[in-house]
Write a protein that holds these residues in place. Structure first.
Motif, PDB file in Angstrom:
ATOM      1  N   THR A  80       0.797  -1.169   0.141  1.00  0.00           N
ATOM      2  CA  THR A  80       0.113  -0.089  -0.086  1.00  0.00           C
ATOM      3  C   THR A  80       0.939   1.198   0.010  1.00  0.00           C
ATOM      4  O   THR A  80       0.684   2.099  -0.822  1.00  0.00           O
ATOM      5  CB  THR A  80      -0.971   0.093   1.139  1.00  0.00           C
ATOM      6  OG1 THR A  80      -1.876  -1.016   1.280  1.00  0.00           O
ATOM      7  CG2 THR A  80      -1.748   1.139   1.566  1.00  0.00           C
ATOM      8  N   ILE A  81       1.805   1.349   0.918  1.00  0.00           N
ATOM      9  CA  ILE A  81       2.680   2.485   0.886  1.00  0.00           C
ATOM     10  C   ILE A  81       3.775   2.464  -0.346  1.00  0.00           C
ATOM     11  O   ILE A  81       3.613   3.703  -0.790  1.00  0.00           O
ATOM     12  CB  ILE A  81       3.907   2.322   2.058  1.00  0.00           C
ATOM     13  CG1 ILE A  81       2.977   2.310   3.419  1.00  0.00           C
ATOM     14  CG2 ILE A  81       4.864   3.591   1.890  1.00  0.00           C
ATOM     15  CD1 ILE A  81       3.838   2.156   4.683  1.00  0.00           C
ATOM     16  N   ALA A  82       4.031   1.450  -0.888  1.00  0.00           N
ATOM     17  CA  ALA A  82       5.026   1.497  -2.125  1.00  0.00           C
ATOM     18  C   ALA A  82       4.141   1.894  -3.481  1.00  0.00           C
ATOM     19  O   ALA A  82       4.507   2.916  -4.082  1.00  0.00           O
ATOM     20  CB  ALA A  82       5.558   0.112  -2.188  1.00  0.00           C
ATOM     21  N   VAL A  83       2.903   1.537  -3.517  1.00  0.00           N
ATOM     22  CA  VAL A  83       2.175   1.706  -4.562  1.00  0.00           C
ATOM     23  C   VAL A  83       1.588   3.259  -4.643  1.00  0.00           C
ATOM     24  O   VAL A  83       1.500   3.839  -5.706  1.00  0.00           O
ATOM     25  CB  VAL A  83       1.017   0.868  -4.756  1.00  0.00           C
ATOM     26  CG1 VAL A  83      -0.169   1.028  -5.782  1.00  0.00           C
ATOM     27  CG2 VAL A  83       1.468  -0.682  -5.022  1.00  0.00           C
ATOM     28  N   SER A  84       1.258   3.628  -3.390  1.00  0.00           N
ATOM     29  CA  SER A  84       0.653   4.871  -3.413  1.00  0.00           C
ATOM     30  C   SER A  84       1.646   6.029  -3.567  1.00  0.00           C
ATOM     31  O   SER A  84       1.619   6.893  -4.274  1.00  0.00           O
ATOM     32  CB  SER A  84       0.156   5.076  -2.058  1.00  0.00           C
ATOM     33  OG  SER A  84       1.225   4.893  -0.906  1.00  0.00           O
ATOM     34  N   LEU A  85       3.053   5.762  -3.020  1.00  0.00           N
ATOM     35  CA  LEU A  85       4.125   6.459  -3.285  1.00  0.00           C
ATOM     36  C   LEU A  85       4.390   6.682  -4.811  1.00  0.00           C
ATOM     37  O   LEU A  85       4.622   7.745  -5.463  1.00  0.00           O
ATOM     38  CB  LEU A  85       5.213   6.093  -2.408  1.00  0.00           C
ATOM     39  CG  LEU A  85       5.321   6.563  -0.906  1.00  0.00           C
ATOM     40  CD1 LEU A  85       6.605   5.740  -0.494  1.00  0.00           C
ATOM     41  CD2 LEU A  85       5.421   7.948  -0.739  1.00  0.00           C
ATOM     42  N   SER A 135      -6.115  -1.208  -2.889  1.00  0.00           N
ATOM     43  CA  SER A 135      -6.932  -0.490  -3.817  1.00  0.00           C
ATOM     44  C   SER A 135      -7.185   0.992  -3.630  1.00  0.00           C
ATOM     45  O   SER A 135      -7.090   1.728  -4.621  1.00  0.00           O
ATOM     46  CB  SER A 135      -8.256  -1.430  -3.769  1.00  0.00           C
ATOM     47  OG  SER A 135      -8.787  -1.088  -2.751  1.00  0.00           O
ATOM     48  N   SER A 136      -6.720   1.318  -2.466  1.00  0.00           N
ATOM     49  CA  SER A 136      -6.558   2.777  -1.990  1.00  0.00           C
ATOM     50  C   SER A 136      -5.531   3.587  -2.626  1.00  0.00           C
ATOM     51  O   SER A 136      -5.588   4.678  -2.859  1.00  0.00           O
ATOM     52  CB  SER A 136      -6.957   2.882  -0.623  1.00  0.00           C
ATOM     53  OG  SER A 136      -8.017   2.529  -0.039  1.00  0.00           O
ATOM     54  N   LEU A 162     -10.127   0.401   5.725  1.00  0.00           N
ATOM     55  CA  LEU A 162      -9.459   1.738   6.408  1.00  0.00           C
ATOM     56  C   LEU A 162      -8.220   1.783   6.683  1.00  0.00           C
ATOM     57  O   LEU A 162      -7.535   2.852   6.537  1.00  0.00           O
ATOM     58  CB  LEU A 162     -10.244   1.628   7.829  1.00  0.00           C
ATOM     59  CG  LEU A 162     -10.481   3.130   8.693  1.00  0.00           C
ATOM     60  CD1 LEU A 162     -11.260   3.989   7.651  1.00  0.00           C
ATOM     61  CD2 LEU A 162     -11.119   2.830   9.911  1.00  0.00           C
ATOM     62  N   THR A 163      -7.500   0.413   6.881  1.00  0.00           N
ATOM     63  CA  THR A 163      -6.056   0.689   6.951  1.00  0.00           C
ATOM     64  C   THR A 163      -5.303   1.073   5.697  1.00  0.00           C
ATOM     65  O   THR A 163      -4.506   1.870   5.614  1.00  0.00           O
ATOM     66  CB  THR A 163      -5.442  -0.655   7.407  1.00  0.00           C
ATOM     67  OG1 THR A 163      -6.133  -1.041   8.666  1.00  0.00           O
ATOM     68  CG2 THR A 163      -3.953  -0.842   7.517  1.00  0.00           C
ATOM     69  N   GLY A 164      -5.803   0.534   4.593  1.00  0.00           N
ATOM     70  CA  GLY A 164      -5.262   1.075   3.279  1.00  0.00           C
ATOM     71  C   GLY A 164      -5.514   2.277   3.115  1.00  0.00           C
ATOM     72  O   GLY A 164      -4.572   3.039   2.423  1.00  0.00           O
ATOM     73  N   THR A 165      -6.693   2.875   3.353  1.00  0.00           N
ATOM     74  CA  THR A 165      -6.957   4.370   3.029  1.00  0.00           C
ATOM     75  C   THR A 165      -6.162   5.322   3.759  1.00  0.00           C
ATOM     76  O   THR A 165      -5.674   6.290   3.202  1.00  0.00           O
ATOM     77  CB  THR A 165      -8.583   4.693   3.322  1.00  0.00           C
ATOM     78  OG1 THR A 165      -9.298   3.738   2.615  1.00  0.00           O
ATOM     79  CG2 THR A 165      -8.863   6.010   3.015  1.00  0.00           C
TER      80      THR A 165
END
Length: 731
Positions: free
Chosen positions: A73-78, A144-145, A548-551
């Motif tokens: 989640t962190i890597a993809v969002s960055l 997905s977030s 919620l964690t992912g968001t």
């Protein structure tokens, strides 16, 4: 240009026809069935994809989930946030995450010890058994977030880059998290109406379920054929190696404009043929990212939708635009560029937005009286008209094609006792309503804090009005999405409302739009994820925790990545390669709807008042095709979908015209020719090919940025020059 709907649909992996036809087929089938097996879904499309069995012993929130979901989640969002700034953006999609986490989950299944550990009263196993579809789905839900950028980042970027205002980091994080989470609180109210009933099918979730079941219930290796995983890895490697050419060595391969190459000094030829700054005639790309940077992958879009979008493109870009620009010179179009989201004065010079504002960013009326309202490029103006038409067209389309079904399904939604999936889900405790209410209360309270403290210029009552609008539209639009896969957006309506209430307030306008539009959109997203969990029999509380964690992780990462880009690239959003197309469109929308206001732009005082007729045109357009489809139900007319036809063209800008022909060509090959004549290959490899191409581009882009571009290593030769230089600075 924000699209008013999300209209593109994905095909099920079993190679069946598109969701719309499957849905209608299921209705015809049910009319012939005297009874429906109570141990299965009453809908054929669900029976074909979703298992009516459940293994309650399968673990869900495991150590493997945390080890994969959090870093991904962190890597993809960055990654996605950094490349959101890029002119041709690169995105890691959910399908890529699904495919990459599969082998990693299997590796953890082998290497983690089957040891039980305890933290206080809680005990859990490091390795509770085989990596299963429920774990995999929860990882997908959490990440997905991260695959889509938080909409509130647009506010942060335009304040920093265009309005020259810094926002405290904490304020940016709270703005992003509250806009993303406020919809989750709203979703809880609609859970029993939009998730539990069998009538609420949510066709878009069936693709993910089909892929997950393929991974976890079928042998990937077939005798005499290459396994899907090997095929994916091979395509990814080839794609990554190849993308180094258009991504660094020869960028011109991403935007090849034949007319510009043939007549480099001819402005008219450039306007007609430019990939990025004109009409895209005889333009194409040899870059997969050039095809998919604004449009969904053509390998994931059914051909009927591809055909509708391309026909709309031809009508509006290759017929309407040249007629109005070169022919009638409508709105003095030739004084400005033919394409782009820039705003101009009447004489064609750049519109002095910042000089029109008071220190608090409100409109300076005396300055406005001197300069007047801004002018747009002809294509940008028409795209707003298409947006107006698309909004009314989708509502009319839904009423005509799904009106009776909506009423029928809503009535059915009150009786869910006999649905097998509901009975299986009753084994798991539901999410208490107070969880949703607490999320809504906290998000609303923090939102008011953000509005009052961190310079959004939106009063507390404006925030509450935005939330009420999101709540009001959630149930009807949720029903539409659940049965038809189309989601009318609130972006235009919210801009209109706050623009009339608070003209001359750009940041207030975009903040109101974000809370209203994204508040409802996030609720729809969350409800769709809950339906995915419903079909896969994942405990609802685990789904709530994962989402919620992912968001929260993705929202914080988006903001940090944006601030990092501000520090690394002070000129971000102003260069050819890092132009921030979405931010430019968002900024210009803030000027049009916020600084100037809808009445001065499109109302009785507006230069573009004629565009208001597009609302009426959009409402009327679906009617004749609906009548023809009823008169000739077995003809090709039934595939005409006006909202889809309008939606594709309405995203220009920021989408480039030159990408549409290449997108259609690739879609024709794979979604028409190969699907029709090589259906076994299509069913086995089509989606994997799309994911592999996406993954290769993402990997190569990451390496190019951090190893080369970030260190100032660039090539300067003919092949690295911008598309059609004669139109320089006309974006």
């Amino acid at each position: 240009m924000d699209s008013p709907i999300s209209a593109m649909r994905e095909k099920p992996l079993d190679g069946a026809d598109d969701v719309d036809n499957l849905f209608r087929a299921s209705e015809k089938e049910e009319s012939r069935r005297p009874t429906v097996d109570p141990e299965d879904s009453p809908y054929a499309i669900v029976r074909a994809t979703v298992s009516n069995k459940d293994d309650t012993s399968l673990p869900t929130i495991t150590v493997r989930f945390w080890l994969l979901a959090v870093p991904f989640t962190i890597a993809v969002s960055l990654f996605n946030q950094i490349f959101w700034f890029r002119t041709l953006s690169v995105t890691i999609t959910g399908v890529i995450v699904q495919l990459i986490t599969l082998p990693l989950g299997k590796i953890l299944e082998r290497v983690l010890p089957p040891k039980s550990v305890g933290i206080g009263r809680f005990r859990f196993s490091l390795n509770p058994g085989p990596f299963n579809a429920k774990e995999h789905a929860l990882i997908l839900v959490a990440t997905s977030s991260a695959t889509s950028i938080a909409y509130a980042v647009d506010i942060i970027v335009i304040k920093k880059v265009f309005y020259m205002q810094d926002t405290p980091l904490l304020g940016s994080i709270l703005l992003t998290l509250t806009t993303q989470c406020i919809g989750y609180g709203l979703a809880g109210v609609c859970y029993k109406y939009l998730v539990r009933p069998a009538a609420m099918i949510w066709p878009s979730q069936l693709v993910s379920i089909a892929l997950l079941r393929t991974f976890h219930e079928e042998d990937a290796d077939r005798r005499g054929s290459v396994s899907r995983m090997r095929f994916f890895l091979t395509v990814t490697l080839i794609s990554a190696i190849y993308y180094f050419i258009p991504g660094f060595l020869a960028p011109f391969l991403s935007t090849i404009s034949i007319l510009c190459l043939a007549m480099p000094g001819n402005v008219t030829a450039a306007r007609i043929g430019s990939f990025t700054k004109g009409m895209g005639v005889l333009s194409f790309t040899l870059d997969w990212n050039g095809i998919t940077s604004s449009l969904a992958s053509p390998l994931m879009t059914p051909f009927w939708a591809i055909a509708n979008i391309f026909v709309g493109f031809i009508i509006f870009v290759w017929v309407v635009i040249p007629s109005g620009f070169f022919g009638t010179n409508t709105w003095d179009a030739q004084n400005f560029a033919i394409f782009g989201s820039a705003l101009y004065k009447g004489d064609g010079s750049k519109y002095p937005t910042l000089t029109m504002l008071n220190p608090d960013l409100s409109l300076n009326e005396s300055k406005y009286a001197e300069v007047g309202a801004p002018r747009m490029t002809y294509m940008f103006a028409i795209s707003y008209g298409i947006g107006f038409a698309g909004l009314s067209a989708v509502l009319m389309h839904i009423v005509l094609y799904y009106g009776r079904e909506i009423i029928q399904r809503f009535r059915e939604s009150r009786d869910v006792v006999n649905d097998v999936h509901c009975r299986l889900m009753d084994h798991y405790p539901t999410v208490p309503q107070w969880w949703y209410l607490l999320t809504l209360t906290l998000s609303t309270g923090l939102s008011i804090l953000v509005c009052e403290v961190y310079g959004t210029d939106l009063p507390w009552w404006g925030l509450l009005l935005a939330v009420l609008m999101a709540a009001f539209f959630l149930l009807p639009i949720g029903i539409i999405t659940a049965i038809s896969n189309q989601t009318p957006g609130l972006n235009i309506i919210t801009e209109f409302v706050i623009g009339y209430i608070m003209p001359g307030r750009p940041i207030a306008n975009v903040t109101f739009k974000t809370y209203g539009y994204i508040g409802m959109a996030q609720a729809i997203t969350f409800l769709g994820d809950l339906k995915l969990g419903h079909y896969l029999k994942i405990p609802p509380r685990d789904m709530f925790l994962a989402q919620l964690t992912g968001t929260i992780l993705a929202g914080i990462s988006n903001v940090l990545a944006a601030y990092m880009m501000f520090a690394i690239m002070p000129d971000v959003c102003t260069t050819e390669a890092w132009y921030c197309r979405n931010a430019h469109v968002f900024f210009n929308a803030s000027v049009i709807w916020g600084v100037i206001g809808p009445n001065r732009m499109f109302g009785t005082e507006g230069y573009y008042s004629a565009l208001m007729w597009f609302f009426l045109a959009g409402a009327l357009l679906p009617i004749p095709f609906w009548l023809l489809a009823r008169r000739y139900p077995n003809s090709w007319v039934k595939y005409i979908n006006i909202p889809v036809l309008l939606a594709g063209t309405g995203i220009m800008p920021p989408a480039y015209p030159g990408s549409f022909p290449s997108w259609f060509f690739v879609g024709f090959i794979f979604q028409f020719f190969i699907y029709r004549y090589r259906q076994k290959w299509w069913a086995r490899y089509n989606y994997i090919l799309s994911a592999g191409l996406d993954a290769g581009v993402a990997i190569s882009s990451f390496l190019i940025f951090f190893a080369l571009s970030n260190n100032g290593i660039e090539l300067n030769w003919w092949g690295s020059q911008p598309d059609c230089p004669v139109l320089e600075n006309k974006l």
